[in-house]
Design an enzyme around this catalytic site. Sequence first.
Site, PDB file in Angstrom:
ATOM      1  N   ASP A 172      34.365  39.341  49.263  1.00 43.79           N
ATOM      2  CA  ASP A 172      34.584  39.081  47.844  1.00 43.79           C
ATOM      3  C   ASP A 172      33.356  39.559  47.096  1.00 43.79           C
ATOM      4  O   ASP A 172      32.303  38.911  47.153  1.00 43.79           O
ATOM      5  CB  ASP A 172      34.814  37.577  47.592  1.00 43.79           C
ATOM      6  CG  ASP A 172      36.153  37.093  48.136  1.00 43.79           C
ATOM      7  OD1 ASP A 172      36.667  37.713  49.085  1.00 43.79           O
ATOM      8  OD2 ASP A 172      36.674  36.085  47.607  1.00 43.79           O
ATOM      9  N   LYS A 240      40.276  39.719  41.864  1.00 42.18           N
ATOM     10  CA  LYS A 240      40.084  38.263  41.844  1.00 42.18           C
ATOM     11  C   LYS A 240      39.519  37.867  40.489  1.00 42.18           C
ATOM     12  O   LYS A 240      38.677  38.573  39.939  1.00 42.18           O
ATOM     13  CB  LYS A 240      39.132  37.901  42.991  1.00 42.18           C
ATOM     14  CG  LYS A 240      38.649  36.455  43.023  1.00 42.18           C
ATOM     15  CD  LYS A 240      37.863  36.175  44.304  1.00 42.18           C
ATOM     16  CE  LYS A 240      37.098  34.862  44.237  1.00 42.18           C
ATOM     17  NZ  LYS A 240      36.288  34.597  45.410  1.00 42.18           N
ATOM     18  N   LYS A 276      43.929  37.299  43.307  1.00 41.68           N
ATOM     19  CA  LYS A 276      43.410  35.995  43.720  1.00 41.68           C
ATOM     20  C   LYS A 276      42.823  35.258  42.528  1.00 41.68           C
ATOM     21  O   LYS A 276      41.725  35.573  42.094  1.00 41.68           O
ATOM     22  CB  LYS A 276      42.342  36.178  44.802  1.00 41.68           C
ATOM     23  CG  LYS A 276      41.651  34.862  45.206  1.00 41.68           C
ATOM     24  CD  LYS A 276      40.666  35.056  46.341  1.00 41.68           C
ATOM     25  CE  LYS A 276      39.855  33.784  46.589  1.00 41.68           C
ATOM     26  NZ  LYS A 276      38.808  33.965  47.600  1.00 41.68           N
TER      27      LYS A 276
END
Lengths: 340, 293
Positions: A172, A240, A276
């Site tokens: 991430d 995300k 996400k």
Amino acid sequence: MTMETTRAGTTVAPASRALDVIGGDLTERSLRRYLEGIPGVDAVGLEARAAALGTRSIKTTSKAWALDTIIRLTDLTTLEGADTPGKVRSLVAKAMVPDPDDMSTPRVAAVCVYGDMVPHAVEALGSAHDDGAPGRINVAAVATAFPSGRASRSVKLSDTSDAVAAGADEIDMVIDRGAFLSGRYGQVFDEIVAVKEACKRPDGTYAHLKVILETGELNTYDNVRRASWLGILAGGDFIKTSTGKVTPAATLPVTLSMLEVVRDWHRLTGEKIGVKPAGGIRASKDAIKYLVTVAETVGEEWLQPDLFRFGASSLLNDVLLQRQKLTSGRYSGPAYVTID
Amino acid sequence: MSRLAVPKTYKLYVGGKFIRSESGRVYEVATTKGSFSVSSVNAAKASRKDARDAVVAARAAVSGWSGTTGYNRGQVLYRIAEILDGRRAQFAEEIAAFEGVSVSTATAQVDEAIDLWVWYAGWADKYVQVAGNGNAVSGPFFNLSVPEPTGVVAVIAPQGAGVPGSLLGFVRAVAPVLVSGNTAVVIPSERAPLAALSLGEVFATSDVPAGVVNILSGSPAEIAPWLAAHADVNALDLLGAGELEWVDLQIAAADTLKRVLPPEQGPDAGAPSLDRITFFTETKTVWHTKGLL
């Protein structure tokens, strides 16, 4: 101004997706022209649509399915300065057996930790981390000087490659919001491409790359849409919303606008990008609204761990309480789930 | 020209806020005498989801309320008596109109309720001394037993509009629960809920923290089973549940090991006693070494 013009002709990293969509002449200027040519977002319409999707009533068997799906899509997260190997082990234990009173509870998709905690997570997962294991749980690591992203390129890249070498399946990364907001799209783009390359394993495969836009700092829906395109063009496997360290974190309208980009990308190229939302989703009821939004925007096929995730820590407990209520017929209480 | 009456909306009291039922339901509460400004009012009719929300609010209030000193809790309970005293006339009028008693009888009930708050307020910093103990043990240890509040208590207040009266019955059920630091989710008299709902306004203006008392007017037969079975409720006071299937409630409560007080009938139902305070406590025993010189 001179600096702007000098830089405008600079070529950016030749990522294949961008080459296909923007064309061979991939420069700062062409990237900017492409991103700024994307139509703006109708903010009022977007919020009204998100609010309307949030009014669906999901009950009984649908609710039971939704709750199990939420668990299967969760990245169980601990991202605190006070994290210890012991805390990561207990997180992993919870990821493998969310509710010891009900072994039919599915496992979460992944555990999400800081890079230095990856070896502890991998060790604690044991065979649950093996390829093809039933109910396999991935290890996701935040990297690139999470959460601010304020470090030199080399630090960010070694942060990433360290985590991959330690066994992280997913990275991430945070984008450089400062560069994005000052319009230096090429710099953000190059960085994502470089981090994607740092995700490469010795055997030639790549760790999945999730690009954190930190929408709470991007201020407008137009910026969110532009950053989503940027993240996808540069090679992100997932986009995300947030780090969870900035308020507001994930909101339904922001997630909806990102899903729309993913839908458009799918129509354009046939390629499926994941989304996400992370941070601020604490109640099952809110999470169910996200499921509805996903199903209505990109389709139900996105409701699988490869294409949609929740980044959450306290959400799981609320889902477990709702699950217990559905099973037992009575309301449960916080004394019946773990204190994380 | 006569003035139009402005009838009050009687709403639930949950988490320190006056809310309508999430179900949107109300039910009619009719006066039994013509002296009130209107012949009937609508009170909010709570649903199981209101009960669920009330338990969440009550749970959130436990640490704060039980964490205050007994002296401080006593001051807050005394403050309830002070504020209630300032609104005697309003309560007497509501009780007289909706219970069908004379204003003097209603006033006597209000006065008794006020005095009862004062009586229980006094216990807040004293019950521990009476119910706790320094135990003699064979060893060089101090061994102390102290009562601590059990947590969230669901209360079914006396239901009859007659004795002991809707306000006094409510206070008899709720006050002893609060003394030790518990928080309460209360179902007041279904037929005469107005005095209890107005008492919510007294709580809201007398330093009682939000969520410590939550009042759900409506049907006890509908809501009580949810509270009895709720895993996050620690004790159940069935004082006014005599007309319900209260054995079923007791069985539901046993699933999660709740303390349960059985129903009582007649004018002495819930009569003030130290036992009503200590019933909703758990005994904690501490061992500590005696210093050896």
